[in-house]
Scaffold this active site. Sequence first.
Site: not given
Ligand code: G6P
Length: 610
Positions: A2, A27, A76, A100-101, A481, A485, A488, A504, A605
């Site tokens: 949000c 966000r 969100w 937001n929250g 990673e 990526k 996502e 395994h 985000k």
């Molecule tokens: C969310 C984002 C990720 C990010 C994670 C941690 O899930 O979508 O891209 O890595 O939060 O966020 P931060 O701001 O703590 O790095």
Amino acid sequence: MCGIVGYLGRRDCTDVLMDGLEKLEYRGYDSAGIAVFEENNSIKTVKTRGKLTAMKEKLTVEGKPLGHCGIGHTRWATHGEPSDVNSHPHSNGRVTIVHNGIIENYAELKEFLTDKGYKFLSQTDSEVVACLLDYYYSERNPLRAITETLKELRGSYALGILFKDFPDRVYAARRGSPLIVGVGEDESFIESDIPAFLKYTKNYAILEDDEIVCLDNNGEHFFDVHGTPIQKEIQTAEWDVEQAQKCGYPHFMLKEIHEQPEVVKKTIDSIVKDGVPDFSGIGLTDDMIRGFHRVFIVACGTAMHAGIVGRYAIEKLARLPVTVEIASEFRYMDPIVGEGDLVIVVSQSGETADTKAGLELAKTRGAKTLAIVNVKYSAIAREADMCINTLAGPEIAVASTKAYSVQIASLYLLAFRFAYARGIILEDELKRLTAQLYKTPKAIQDAIDQSSQCQFIASQLINTETLFFIGRGFDYALSLEGSLKLKEITYIHSEAYAAGELKHGTISLIEQNIPVITVATQKHILEKTISNMEEVKARGAYIIALCRKGTAFAGKTVDLKLELDFGDIDDMFVPLPTVCALQLIAYYSSVLRGNDPDKPRNLAKSVTTE
Ligand code: G6P
């Protein structure tokens, strides 16, 4: 997660709110809405499920609210599906809010308010806040209604509030979720993040937990949770408007990938003095380092993956035991952590709820805490004992790219200094390692210059529904990673495995033509990785290998090879250039599938709820 905006001033409020919401799109959200006081002092609310394009259409159909004071929101969904009615703002009685929250005790509050005769229109937890504010509102005293309401709320919130009786005021309050107050000339803003008002003013104040602000025609007035006036420091943002714009790139993600050589160099420069990393400025001395027996790295998502690279580097160089913990696990597992431990929390946003809770837990247990954070004014940056402020600049795309690179650059520098302080390396080696790290921006650029090959690899994945990433050591950290990526932003099912672990169990999933992206950059374990490639090849896998330039693979093991020129940098540092190639493969795969890589479905985000 949000986004909140609010405005009071002479400009067209709807335009300012919509513009702010656009800046907060990164966000993550599934619906949006605004509420504006119009000339006759009535509040006009327009809200809808969907993206801001849907909002714009609705504004055309329903007519744009005309006024100078209002609030807006991107939602969100947590409680209640994304729908018009669940979208914010919510109004009940004389109050309109955006939130937001998460209000954790919303069910019991809802029961209480229902008994008092309130009717609820939505399934959200947020609507109870509007009702509760209305319940406590009497004698035209909004501040008292807010302080009484805050006493009752459990959970996290950033709130923007309008009271029907006060058409020239915006109230806001926070606990746990971010809220920034923009201080302009004859105009004021509330926003979840600075880029939302950067265009109008660079001056801001941070609303802390349990603080309240009232914007009116005389400026910004701050109060504590009891309603007592307080003074706040006005700060000036260092970020430029251009940093929060695409600058000719089709997506923020691509722009941010391309920024990596520069931001990595900038971050290294900010830590290195006289050719060696120096953390004394943030209070981390060699004496203190010598006192640490263990290190914990606590983070979520991509930041946690950066922590894994950090772990390998610190253990390898400084011979200090490191564990990497997923923050949402760490906070509830009653960890054995305390005096003599260093807890490093890594976070781009500095607002991630679980990471913040992990930090708070570590502090209560007596550990020293060090934050690696990209947002200087964030809660985590301010709460940790020490803070490394990475210099990636605003990261707008939801999928983190440049923030990961500056996080690992910072962790390498910590590893060097730890090794030196603990007497494992001498100054010459400390200087050599630092000079090596300084070579990575060029290697990163070289990797980015391989964009067309990354695009070609992406084109080979166009019909893929499932794939695997494998690697060992640093290559395993990178595989995690690379896989994240891709998941996502492409929605392809993908799993990352330590190359030796695949057999395994998971190898049973390898069938004819299942892609296996192998990260094979580490010379000392290359042969072992090649054996693992052979194992999956024998079962029909389509192998895509990312490796150092000149790496030879026997026969037909590899179907597609991306050779990266790392120059003469140590294997330990190749995650920096290699991750860029993985990011580009994910980016182009997303675009080829017709997705918007900047705004992947379901993701937020900045995750300010647990
Ligand atoms: C969310 C984002 C990720 C990010 C994670 C941690 O899930 O979508 O891209 O890595 O939060 O966020 P931060 O701001 O703590 O790095």
